[in-house]
Design an enzyme around this catalytic site. Structure first.
Site, mmCIF file in Angstrom:
data_model
loop_
_atom_site.group_PDB
_atom_site.id
_atom_site.type_symbol
_atom_site.label_atom_id
_atom_site.label_comp_id
_atom_site.label_asym_id
_atom_site.label_seq_id
_atom_site.Cartn_x
_atom_site.Cartn_y
_atom_site.Cartn_z
ATOM 1 N N GLU A 193 -96.662 23.192 -9.837
ATOM 2 C CA GLU A 193 -98.148 23.740 -10.176
ATOM 3 C C GLU A 193 -98.253 24.483 -11.563
ATOM 4 O O GLU A 193 -98.540 25.511 -11.762
ATOM 5 C CB GLU A 193 -98.594 24.570 -9.191
ATOM 6 C CG GLU A 193 -98.826 23.931 -7.688
ATOM 7 C CD GLU A 193 -99.690 24.844 -6.773
ATOM 8 O OE1 GLU A 193 -100.246 24.069 -5.968
ATOM 9 O OE2 GLU A 193 -99.515 26.125 -6.820
ATOM 10 N N GLU B 28 -97.869 34.824 1.318
ATOM 11 C CA GLU B 28 -98.636 33.564 2.022
ATOM 12 C C GLU B 28 -98.329 33.537 3.559
ATOM 13 O O GLU B 28 -98.154 32.503 3.889
ATOM 14 C CB GLU B 28 -98.276 32.400 1.213
ATOM 15 C CG GLU B 28 -98.768 32.375 -0.303
ATOM 16 C CD GLU B 28 -98.706 31.081 -1.006
ATOM 17 O OE1 GLU B 28 -99.753 30.536 -1.675
ATOM 18 O OE2 GLU B 28 -97.529 30.553 -0.761
ATOM 19 N N LYS B 29 -98.143 34.741 4.068
ATOM 20 C CA LYS B 29 -97.762 34.478 5.514
ATOM 21 C C LYS B 29 -99.036 34.374 6.355
ATOM 22 O O LYS B 29 -98.955 33.712 7.477
ATOM 23 C CB LYS B 29 -97.194 36.152 5.925
ATOM 24 C CG LYS B 29 -98.074 37.248 5.763
ATOM 25 C CD LYS B 29 -97.306 38.616 6.046
ATOM 26 C CE LYS B 29 -97.923 39.746 6.018
ATOM 27 N NZ LYS B 29 -98.212 40.019 4.291
ATOM 28 N N PHE B 30 -100.333 34.231 5.845
ATOM 29 C CA PHE B 30 -101.500 33.636 6.358
ATOM 30 C C PHE B 30 -101.899 32.484 6.135
ATOM 31 O O PHE B 30 -102.790 31.735 6.529
ATOM 32 C CB PHE B 30 -102.476 34.719 6.272
ATOM 33 C CG PHE B 30 -102.175 36.060 7.109
ATOM 34 C CD1 PHE B 30 -102.065 36.109 8.553
ATOM 35 C CD2 PHE B 30 -102.195 37.446 6.382
ATOM 36 C CE1 PHE B 30 -101.884 37.199 9.121
ATOM 37 C CE2 PHE B 30 -101.791 38.619 6.813
ATOM 38 C CZ PHE B 30 -101.837 38.580 8.399
ATOM 39 N N HIS B 31 -101.072 32.024 5.110
ATOM 40 C CA HIS B 31 -101.374 30.437 4.800
ATOM 41 C C HIS B 31 -100.412 29.658 5.705
ATOM 42 O O HIS B 31 -99.304 29.720 6.216
ATOM 43 C CB HIS B 31 -100.568 30.230 3.287
ATOM 44 C CG HIS B 31 -101.054 28.714 2.884
ATOM 45 N ND1 HIS B 31 -100.813 27.634 3.359
ATOM 46 C CD2 HIS B 31 -101.513 28.372 1.827
ATOM 47 C CE1 HIS B 31 -101.045 26.515 2.825
ATOM 48 N NE2 HIS B 31 -101.685 27.023 1.696
ATOM 49 N N GLU C 187 -99.293 18.615 -1.337
ATOM 50 C CA GLU C 187 -99.472 19.660 -0.712
ATOM 51 C C GLU C 187 -100.996 19.599 -0.183
ATOM 52 O O GLU C 187 -101.874 19.215 -0.707
ATOM 53 C CB GLU C 187 -99.441 21.118 -1.327
ATOM 54 C CG GLU C 187 -98.117 21.454 -1.910
ATOM 55 C CD GLU C 187 -98.324 23.017 -2.655
ATOM 56 O OE1 GLU C 187 -99.222 23.526 -2.294
ATOM 57 O OE2 GLU C 187 -97.244 23.046 -3.336
ATOM 58 N N TRP D 179 -106.156 32.235 0.298
ATOM 59 C CA TRP D 179 -106.654 32.735 -0.877
ATOM 60 C C TRP D 179 -108.039 32.812 -1.250
ATOM 61 O O TRP D 179 -108.420 32.979 -2.347
ATOM 62 C CB TRP D 179 -106.007 31.818 -2.115
ATOM 63 C CG TRP D 179 -105.711 30.472 -1.820
ATOM 64 C CD1 TRP D 179 -104.837 29.799 -1.540
ATOM 65 C CD2 TRP D 179 -106.562 29.377 -2.063
ATOM 66 N NE1 TRP D 179 -104.675 28.552 -1.327
ATOM 67 C CE2 TRP D 179 -105.896 28.317 -1.603
ATOM 68 C CE3 TRP D 179 -107.797 29.553 -2.601
ATOM 69 C CZ2 TRP D 179 -106.743 27.043 -1.755
ATOM 70 C CZ3 TRP D 179 -108.519 28.326 -2.471
ATOM 71 C CH2 TRP D 179 -108.041 27.148 -2.469
#
Length: 661
Positions: free
Chosen positions: A158, A358-361, A310, A318
């Site tokens: 990215e 990004e543990k909640f992604h 992805e 986010w």
């Protein structure tokens, strides 16, 4: 690659659809790796991307190399029949690089440093960064070039950094000297006679840093061009290293579609595989249309099959509020990507992280584990993609409609001194694509300089900046029998963001039957302009005087522009001086498309049902909130259920069918 065919996605798929995602095992104890592989095989995963964020693990200290863990992983993947897309880890430098070499850190327009602690904290123009990035890439490529698990290279991740620092300033000046050669040419192109900005020395030229008032728009435009090119230099440098070691393997990097900082048309020409990341909001009623837009754009950049690098199996982390995907939506949107040309369906990431930003992604394996709904749906999807692969991999879509899109026009039109901040280029692009999508018309995207002769209809939502070559291309397209529809604020400026005489190029005015464009009349937020029979336009309107050559006009009703044309047609060329409300724009484009001989894939579809034909297969996708019955002439075989469909089929909520003749 002179003298041989470049490698492609087909060299990796080999008649399959790739299924998998980013795998970050360095976050987990090694015993978890074997559990991961068991679940991967159960889910039908045949491809993983390794190493995207592993620079600090590979090179924990300057010059050190720790490859043992990656050796074991590569061997483990190969032993279980899982191919590896190996990433260069250069998007997230280790802390020691910034600490020891602060010149590698980017600076914003105020001179503030972007420090380590996140990711993408590198200056694209830093010679030190490029040297360290090349070194780790060289060693990675040399070590794994002959490994049987390796199928593709993924460069960085990215690309999206800006830098206004001193080293970037020097690189910007080199870029400008290469483009303009002389200061006189630069001063002319930038219009520096305005506000006493004339440069007498190259050393005085800087990136567009913090200014007291409005910045020079031509300077900002060139800085955006430079930034895209500087990032591309980073990509090409690493690509060439891995290509030297493995000329038979394709190379990619993942785009963030509709990110304004990267000219993806130019970038796509440097890739063997075009890949993109796609994250529609599951709560957005137009999430499926956003997905279709990204898929159409990426397929068009690839000029064939592409890679969904992805997506999220569940929520992201986010947005202000991050919603999970309802049951069936992950499958539906994945099949939509395949319908619109994807030969790879992948995720960020395999296993949901327990630590870090990004543990909640979501991951393919969520915090709920293998018994969780997310993994159960992933497993079902993997089985279906395995069955679809031999039937669909490598096949193509045919579109009769092209939407023109150009990053340079976007950049130029977004300058600070524009007439309305309510006009957002990306939103206008989405609105026109939405109208075509809701009309069930399959569309490609194209650059305004591309050969357009294969399309019956070309749509230009808004191209504020058009080069003379692009204008000539549009004229030739219409002269050759094509139908053209252009939206407002098109053809206003040349490639230097210099307003063309008359406010629109004279050749375009003649093409559309416009005598004079007297004034632009932007609309306030929430304001609309009536036109035609009960239609309303938003965002914008224009005071246009039609020429006697116009064959048709649809006038504004009421207000300052009463009776003046909102829409004009001369022959096969249409100009729309406002943004019609969704239903009105859809009706207009449906009418124009029908006149150009463009038909939907399937007539009479229920609301919320999308139909896409890829090769010989007909994909039916239900984006509605309840079950629907779709009339399908003839007899087909549904590849998802292995059942015969005659005359009609019923799709549940978030249901899909893939029909073979």
């Amino acid at each position: 690659m002179t003298g041989r065919t470049p490698p492609s996605l087909a060299d990796v798929t080999r008649g399959r659809l790739l299924f998998g995602g980013d795998y970050n095992p360095e976050q987990w104890p090694e015993e978890t790796w074997h559990e991961d592989v068991r679940l991967m095989r159960e889910a039908g995963v045949n491809s993983v991307t390794l190493g995207v964020f592993s620079w600090a693990t590979i090179e924990p200290r300057p010059g050190a190399r720790e490859f043992g863990w990656l050796d074991r992983l590569m061997d483990l993947m190969h032993a279980n029949g899982i191919g590896v897309v190996l990433a260069t880890p250069t998007s997230s430098p280790p802390p020691w690089l910034g600490r020891l070499h602060p010149d590698t850190l980017p600076r914003d327009e105020d001179g503030h440093t972007e420090w380590w602690g996140g990711r993408q904290h590198f200056s694209h123009s830093s010679a030190t960064y490029r040297r360290y990035a090349a070194a780790v890439t060289e060693d990675l490529a040399a070590r794994y070039a002959d490994h049987p698990a390796l199928t593709m290279w993924h460069i960085n991740n990215e690309y999206c950094t800006y830098d206004h620092g001193d080293e970037a300033a020097a690189a910007f000046r080199r870029w400008l000297r290469g483009k303009y050669r002389t200061l006189d040419a630069l001063n002319t192109a930038w219009g520096t006679a305005f506000w006493s900005q004339g440069y007498d020395s190259w050393d005085g030229v800087l990136p567009p840093r913090r200014a007291h008032y409005l910045k020079n728009p031509a300077q900002v435009l060139d800085f955006r061009r430079f930034t895209s090119d500087a990032l591309l230099e980073c990509y090409v440098a690493e690509r060439d290293i891995v290509r030297r070691h493995t000329p038979h393997l394709p190379v990619t990097t993942n785009f963030m579609p509709l990110w304004s900082g990267q000219d993806a048309w130019r970038w796509a020409g440097e890739e063997d595989v075009v890949s993109a990341d796609l994250y529609p909001d599951p709560r957005d009623p137009l999430g499926a249309q956003h997905g279709a837009l990204v898929q159409d754009m990426t397929r068009s950049q690839a000029r064939g099959p592409w890679m969904l690098m992805e997506q999220a199996a569940g929520p992201v982390n986010w947005r202000g509020v991050n919603h999970p995907k309802p049951a069936g939506l992950n499958r539906l949107w994945s099949l939509q990507a395949v319908a619109r040309g994807a030969d790879a369906v992948c995720y960020f990431q395999w296993r949901q992280s327990r630590q870090g930003a990004e543990k909640f992604h979501s991951g393919m394996v969520s915090h709920a584990g293998e018994q969780g709904r997310t993994f159960q749906e992933v497993r079902r999807l993997g089985g279906e993609l395995r069955r679809l692969g031999p039937e669909v991999s490598g096949t193509r879509l045919t579109a009769d409609v092209a939407i023109l899109h150009d990053w340079h026009s976007w950049w130029a039109g977004a300058h600070e001194g524009r007439l309305s901040t309510e006009v957002d280029y990306a939103d206008v692009l989405r609105a026109w694509h939405r109208a075509l999508w809701e009309a069930r018309l399959t569309t490609d995207f194209a650059h305004p300089g591309h050969d357009l002769s294969a399309y019956r209809l070309v749509v230009v939502p808004q191209l504020y900046l058009l080069t003379d070559t692009a204008i000539g291309n549009l004229l030739a397209y219409v002269e050759g029998g094509g139908t053209l529809v252009c939206g407002f604020l098109t053809g206003v400026a040349d490639e230097d963001d210099r307003v063309r005489p008359g406010g629109m190029d004279a050749r375009l005015r003649a093409l559309f039957g416009i005598r004079t464009l007297h004034e632009w009349w932007p609309l306030e937020a929430g304001e609309s302009a009536a036109f035609g029979d009960g239609l309303r336009g938003t965002l914008w309107s224009e005071e246009i005087e039609a020429a006697g050559t116009a064959d048709e006009t649809i006038p504004y009703r009421g207000g300052e522009l009463d009776g003046l044309p909102a829409v004009l047609r001369r022959g096969r060329a249409w100009y729309v001086s406002t943004l019609p409300e969704p239903g009105a724009l859809r009706a207009l484009l449906t009418r124009v498309a029908a006149g150009a001989g463009v038909r939907p894939v399937l007539d009479g579809l229920p609301d919320g049902v999308e139909a896409v034909r890829r090769g010989e297969l007909l994909f039916l996708l239900n984006h509605g909130r309840g079950p629907v019955t779709v009339e399908v002439p003839g007899t087909h075989r549904d590849l998802l259920t292995d059942t015969t469909v005659t005359g009609r089929t019923t799709l549940p909520r978030h249901g899909a069918a893939v029909l073979a003749p």
